[in-house]
Design a protein around this motif. Structure first.
Motif, PDB file in Angstrom:
ATOM      1  N   UNK A  26     -17.669 -20.197 -54.559  1.00  0.00           N
ATOM      2  CA  UNK A  26     -17.491 -19.371 -53.369  1.00  0.00           C
ATOM      3  C   UNK A  26     -16.251 -19.791 -52.594  1.00  0.00           C
ATOM      4  N   UNK A  27     -15.795 -18.891 -51.732  1.00  0.00           N
ATOM      5  CA  UNK A  27     -14.619 -19.178 -50.911  1.00  0.00           C
ATOM      6  C   UNK A  27     -14.892 -18.756 -49.469  1.00  0.00           C
ATOM      7  N   UNK A  28     -13.984 -19.130 -48.597  1.00  0.00           N
ATOM      8  CA  UNK A  28     -14.109 -18.769 -47.184  1.00  0.00           C
ATOM      9  C   UNK A  28     -14.182 -17.253 -46.998  1.00  0.00           C
ATOM     10  N   UNK A  29     -13.491 -16.510 -47.852  1.00  0.00           N
ATOM     11  CA  UNK A  29     -13.518 -15.046 -47.768  1.00  0.00           C
ATOM     12  C   UNK A  29     -14.918 -14.489 -47.996  1.00  0.00           C
TER      13      UNK A  29
ATOM     14  N   UNK B 197     -11.407 -21.042 -38.469  1.00  0.00           N
ATOM     15  CA  UNK B 197     -11.205 -22.495 -38.343  1.00  0.00           C
ATOM     16  C   UNK B 197     -12.520 -23.230 -38.517  1.00  0.00           C
ATOM     17  N   UNK B 198     -13.608 -22.651 -38.040  1.00  0.00           N
ATOM     18  CA  UNK B 198     -14.928 -23.250 -38.226  1.00  0.00           C
ATOM     19  C   UNK B 198     -15.355 -23.163 -39.688  1.00  0.00           C
ATOM     20  N   UNK B 199     -15.098 -22.022 -40.309  1.00  0.00           N
ATOM     21  CA  UNK B 199     -15.437 -21.848 -41.722  1.00  0.00           C
ATOM     22  C   UNK B 199     -14.712 -22.904 -42.556  1.00  0.00           C
TER      23      UNK B 199
ATOM     24  N   UNK C 271     -16.371 -26.044 -44.560  1.00  0.00           N
ATOM     25  CA  UNK C 271     -16.108 -26.181 -45.990  1.00  0.00           C
ATOM     26  C   UNK C 271     -15.653 -27.602 -46.313  1.00  0.00           C
ATOM     27  N   UNK C 272     -14.701 -28.088 -45.547  1.00  0.00           N
ATOM     28  CA  UNK C 272     -14.189 -29.445 -45.764  1.00  0.00           C
ATOM     29  C   UNK C 272     -15.309 -30.482 -45.640  1.00  0.00           C
ATOM     30  N   UNK C 273     -16.120 -30.347 -44.612  1.00  0.00           N
ATOM     31  CA  UNK C 273     -17.201 -31.317 -44.392  1.00  0.00           C
ATOM     32  C   UNK C 273     -18.258 -31.243 -45.484  1.00  0.00           C
ATOM     33  N   UNK C 274     -18.570 -30.048 -45.958  1.00  0.00           N
ATOM     34  CA  UNK C 274     -19.551 -29.901 -47.037  1.00  0.00           C
ATOM     35  C   UNK C 274     -19.035 -30.551 -48.317  1.00  0.00           C
ATOM     36  N   UNK C 275     -17.784 -30.288 -48.650  1.00  0.00           N
ATOM     37  CA  UNK C 275     -17.191 -30.879 -49.848  1.00  0.00           C
ATOM     38  C   UNK C 275     -17.155 -32.402 -49.741  1.00  0.00           C
ATOM     39  N   UNK C 276     -16.794 -32.879 -48.577  1.00  0.00           N
ATOM     40  CA  UNK C 276     -16.727 -34.325 -48.371  1.00  0.00           C
ATOM     41  C   UNK C 276     -18.118 -34.951 -48.490  1.00  0.00           C
ATOM     42  N   UNK C 277     -19.097 -34.346 -47.843  1.00  0.00           N
ATOM     43  CA  UNK C 277     -20.464 -34.870 -47.888  1.00  0.00           C
ATOM     44  C   UNK C 277     -20.994 -34.885 -49.314  1.00  0.00           C
ATOM     45  N   UNK C 278     -20.729 -33.816 -50.050  1.00  0.00           N
ATOM     46  CA  UNK C 278     -21.256 -33.697 -51.415  1.00  0.00           C
ATOM     47  C   UNK C 278     -20.364 -34.370 -52.460  1.00  0.00           C
ATOM     48  N   UNK C 279     -19.158 -34.768 -52.076  1.00  0.00           N
ATOM     49  CA  UNK C 279     -18.188 -35.361 -53.013  1.00  0.00           C
ATOM     50  C   UNK C 279     -17.883 -34.402 -54.165  1.00  0.00           C
ATOM     51  N   UNK C 280     -17.623 -33.138 -53.821  1.00  0.00           N
ATOM     52  CA  UNK C 280     -17.289 -32.132 -54.820  1.00  0.00           C
ATOM     53  C   UNK C 280     -16.002 -31.418 -54.413  1.00  0.00           C
TER      54      UNK C 280
ATOM     55  N   UNK D 157     -24.402 -22.756 -41.464  1.00  0.00           N
ATOM     56  CA  UNK D 157     -23.796 -23.907 -40.805  1.00  0.00           C
ATOM     57  C   UNK D 157     -22.668 -23.460 -39.877  1.00  0.00           C
ATOM     58  N   UNK D 158     -21.880 -22.501 -40.328  1.00  0.00           N
ATOM     59  CA  UNK D 158     -20.786 -21.983 -39.503  1.00  0.00           C
ATOM     60  C   UNK D 158     -21.330 -21.300 -38.257  1.00  0.00           C
ATOM     61  N   UNK D 159     -22.331 -20.463 -38.425  1.00  0.00           N
ATOM     62  CA  UNK D 159     -22.933 -19.778 -37.280  1.00  0.00           C
ATOM     63  C   UNK D 159     -23.482 -20.796 -36.282  1.00  0.00           C
TER      64      UNK D 159
END
Length: 127
Positions: free
Chosen positions: A2-5, A28-30, A34-43, A57-59
């Motif tokens: 998935x992507x921000x779009x 900017x929140x999206x 995204x960055x925080x999710x990737x960092x947390x999951x290490x993906x 999470x964004x909402x």
């Protein structure tokens, strides 16, 4: 993947935004989520199954950080105290981007969704 779009239309619908006037700000929140999710999951990329988690999470982050913004106030009770996890916000600004306060809110939102994220979390080996 998935992507921000993919996330923006869901966030727009859930916040009941009538137009795209707040899109640059909410993007900017999206991106931060995204960055925080990737960092947390290490993906490196977010799997399709996390689409609605990412949107939720964004909402949550937008509602906590911008409770007095015009359209958003209508979805949170107009400036009332808002609580997500251990983070509580009273009032707020309709600032123009992700601030240090926003980052703390986003960190808490990520932790509040860790049950959903842990399934995708990978161990990182030092080296």
């Amino acid at each position: 993947m998935i992507s921000a779009a993919d996330v923006w239309p869901i966030v727009k619908a859930r916040l009941e935004l009538l137009d795209d006037a707040r899109k640059p700000l909410i993007e900017t929140y999206i991106a931060e989520i995204e960055h925080r999710m990737k960092h947390y999951c290490n993906i490196r990329a977010l799997p399709d199954n996390l689409l609605y988690v990412w949107a939720s999470m964004t909402v949550d982050a937008v509602r906590v950080d911008l409770p007095n913004a015009d359209e958003i106030a209508d979805t949170v009770g107009g400036g009332a105290n808002i609580k997500v996890g251990d983070t509580s916000v009273s009032g707020g600004s309709s600032g123009s981007g992700v601030t240090n306060t926003s980052k703390a809110v986003i960190d808490q939102v990520v932790l509040d969704y860790r049950v959903d994220l842990n399934r995708y979390r990978q161990m990182r080996w030092g080296g």
